[in-house]
Structures are given as structure tokens and as C-alpha cells.
Design a protein around this motif. Structure first.
Motif, short mmCIF file in Angstrom:
data_model
loop_
_atom_site.label_atom_id
_atom_site.label_comp_id
_atom_site.label_asym_id
_atom_site.label_seq_id
_atom_site.Cartn_x
_atom_site.Cartn_y
_atom_site.Cartn_z
N ARG A 74 0.96 -1.18 0.04
CA ARG A 74 -0.14 0.04 0.03
C ARG A 74 0.63 1.31 0.05
O ARG A 74 0.63 2.15 -0.70
CB ARG A 74 -0.84 0.07 1.25
CG ARG A 74 -0.33 0.03 2.56
CD ARG A 74 -1.33 -0.24 3.58
NE ARG A 74 -0.75 -0.23 4.86
CZ ARG A 74 -0.02 -1.13 5.50
NH1 ARG A 74 0.33 -2.24 4.82
NH2 ARG A 74 0.36 -1.10 6.65
N ARG A 75 1.73 1.18 0.89
CA ARG A 75 2.83 2.39 0.69
C ARG A 75 3.22 2.77 -0.61
O ARG A 75 3.46 3.82 -1.01
CB ARG A 75 3.80 2.31 2.18
CG ARG A 75 4.67 3.56 2.11
CD ARG A 75 5.74 3.47 3.12
NE ARG A 75 6.68 4.34 3.23
CZ ARG A 75 7.73 4.73 2.40
NH1 ARG A 75 8.23 3.57 1.71
NH2 ARG A 75 8.44 5.46 2.64
N ARG B 164 0.94 3.90 -3.15
CA ARG B 164 0.46 5.53 -3.12
C ARG B 164 1.52 6.31 -3.79
O ARG B 164 1.45 7.24 -4.27
CB ARG B 164 0.28 5.67 -1.60
CG ARG B 164 -0.85 5.33 -1.12
CD ARG B 164 -1.32 6.05 0.36
NE ARG B 164 -0.40 5.79 1.34
CZ ARG B 164 -0.36 4.74 2.15
NH1 ARG B 164 -1.26 4.20 2.28
NH2 ARG B 164 0.85 4.78 3.17
N GLU C 286 1.76 5.80 -7.49
CA GLU C 286 0.72 6.56 -7.96
C GLU C 286 0.93 8.00 -8.34
O GLU C 286 0.76 8.75 -9.14
CB GLU C 286 -0.57 6.28 -7.47
CG GLU C 286 -1.71 6.95 -8.20
CD GLU C 286 -3.27 6.54 -7.84
OE1 GLU C 286 -4.18 6.72 -8.49
OE2 GLU C 286 -3.22 5.94 -6.76
N ALA C 287 1.51 8.82 -7.01
CA ALA C 287 2.06 10.08 -7.08
C ALA C 287 3.04 10.57 -8.18
O ALA C 287 2.97 11.48 -8.77
CB ALA C 287 2.48 10.38 -5.70
N THR D 38 4.00 -0.38 -9.05
CA THR D 38 2.82 0.39 -9.48
C THR D 38 1.62 -0.40 -9.86
O THR D 38 1.80 -1.46 -10.27
CB THR D 38 3.12 1.44 -10.53
OG1 THR D 38 3.69 0.80 -11.66
CG2 THR D 38 4.27 2.52 -10.13
#
Length: 245
Positions: free
Chosen positions: A70-71, A74, A77-78, A155
Motif C-alpha cells: 500500500r505505501r 501510493r 501513483e503520485a 505501481t
């Protein structure tokens, strides 16, 4: 399909690589991928490691894979958003070619596209250590969580093989079959795509594997992803036409 594995040679940047060299690249990626997803590195030769690691990833399930990553997802995606915005629709490509003795272009693409196969998710996941999740969604798009070549982070993106609208790479008229589509983030931002084209040759077929990245992507990622393409497609060809190593 057939009882014997095809012979595959890889061309990257004008240089020819053997199947053994590509298998060595795959073996090099296993420890990092296992550490990233939090699974033990399997023992045995590469074939046994591949099978065991694939089983480990599948046994986690979709939700647990996303939870464990999850980290990174995130952050990834950024980064994808920033890179796509800086690129303003412009693309850079990562290209690898295969020459395959055995099978045909149409046969391979039929196998690749057949999401109804009982082994579809397993075969998609098994093709590369850095494939953490590849599955077909109810809307027909392909969900992918992977570490692209040269990237420090995995990703998540979706590939729509019915949409070619933002691809920059033109279709080659000599191609006998293709697998092509746009790639978007979970929020729908277009970040690239694929145009994999296949042409029959005497005794087999040629594959030109092309991934479009945002133009602002680091050159190292573009270069290293060519090895990623070689690893996954060599395995997929062997899964489709013969017994995998």
C-alpha cells in the motif's frame, strides 16, 4: 499447445541474447521481488523457485497484496501522476524483440488474450518475479501491479485492450497480430500503453514488444524495462507453446 518448447532469441538495442541469459536476468530479480512482497525466497532451481513464488503470491490474494504494497503504491501513483503531467501526452518507448522458432503470431495472441483460460491469472503472474498481480477485471480491463524494469517501486495500473485512443506508436501494416491498449491509473489518468506486434516468419514468428511511458520517465527505467519485457514474454511464449523451464 505443442509438446516441445520453442527456441527463442531476444534482440535488445541491436544486441542478441540467448534464452539462458534471459533466465539469468529472471533469477536476479527473484530476491528483490520476494523481499518486496514479504515472502521467503524459494529454494531449488529457477523453475521450482518460479512455481513456488507464484503460488505464494496467489495464495496471498488481491486484498493482501495491495495491503502489503500500500505505501509503495501510493508513492508510485503520485510519481506516475507527476511524470504524466510533466510529459503532457508525449511518450518515450521501451522496445524488445523476440525471434521464436515454433508456433505462430495468431496462436500466441489468442492464448495471451484468452482471459477464460483456467490458468490465466497464474500464467500472467508467473511470467516475471516482479508481477505481483495481473488479473482480468469484470469490465474487461487488465489490472496490473508490478515493478517495471529499473523502478524502485511497484505501481498499479489498468490496461484497456479495446482502447487505442492515446497510443503514439503507429500500427505496423505487416503485423499479423497484435496486443495493444492504453494504460491508466486507478483514477483514470492516461500514463502510457502497449503496442505488442507479431509477424509470422518461416518456422515461427517475430515479436516487437513496445511499451509507451510518459516522456519524462527516467532513461534508466526505459532501458531496464527491455529486460522485463524479455523475461515475461519469453516465459509467456513457453507457457503458450511448450513446457516452461
Amino acid at each position: 499447445m505443442n509438446s516441445s518448447s520453442p527456441t527463442i532469441h531476444v534482440i535488445i538495442g541491436g544486441h542478441r541474447f540467448t534464452r539462458e541469459q534471459v533466465l539469468a536476468w529472471e533469477a536476479e530479480r527473484l530476491p528483490a521481488a520476494a523481499a518486496k512482497i514479504g515472502l521467503p525466497l524459494p529454494a531449488g532451481d529457477l523453475a521450482r523457485q518460479r512455481a513456488a513464488f507464484t503460488e505464494g503470491k496467489l495464495s496471498l490474494g488481491t486484498d493482501e497484496i495491495k495491503h502489503r504494497l500500500r505505501r509503495d503504491l501510493r508513492i508510485g501513483e503520485a510519481m506516475a501522476y507527476t511524470t504524466a503531467q510533466l510529459s503532457r501526452g508525449r511518450r518515450a518507448t521501451s522496445v524488445c524483440e523476440l525471434h521464436v522458432s515454433g508456433g505462430s503470431a495468431a496462436e500466441f495472441v489468442r492464448w495471451f488474450d484468452d482471459t477464460s483460460r483456467a490458468d490465466y491469472t497464474r500464467s500472467m503472474t508467473a511470467a516475471h518475479p516482479d508481477h505481483f498481480l495481473i488479473q482480468s477485471l469484470p469490465d474487461g480491463r487488465q489490472e496490473v501491479i508490478e515493478t517495471t524494469g529499473g523502478s524502485p517501486l511497484p505501481t498499479r495500473f489498468l490496461i484497456d485492450y479495446t482502447d487505442l485512443s492515446t497510443l503514439n506508436t503507429p500500427h505496423h501494416p505487416d503485423a499479423d497480430a497484435e496486443a495493444a491498449g492504453v494504460a491508466v491509473t486507478g483514477k483514470g489518468l492516461h500514463i502510457g500503453g502497449v503496442r505488442h506486434e507479431f509477424r509470422d516468419e518461416p518456422g515461427g514468428f517475430h515479436a516487437r514488444l513496445c511499451v509507451e511511458f510518459p516522456r519524462a520517465t527516467l532513461p534508466r527505467i526505459l532501458s531496464e524495462h527491455r529486460r522485463h519485457l524479455a523475461i515475461e514474454f519469453c516465459n509467456w511464449v513457453e507457457f503458450a507453446f511448450g513446457d516452461p523451464r
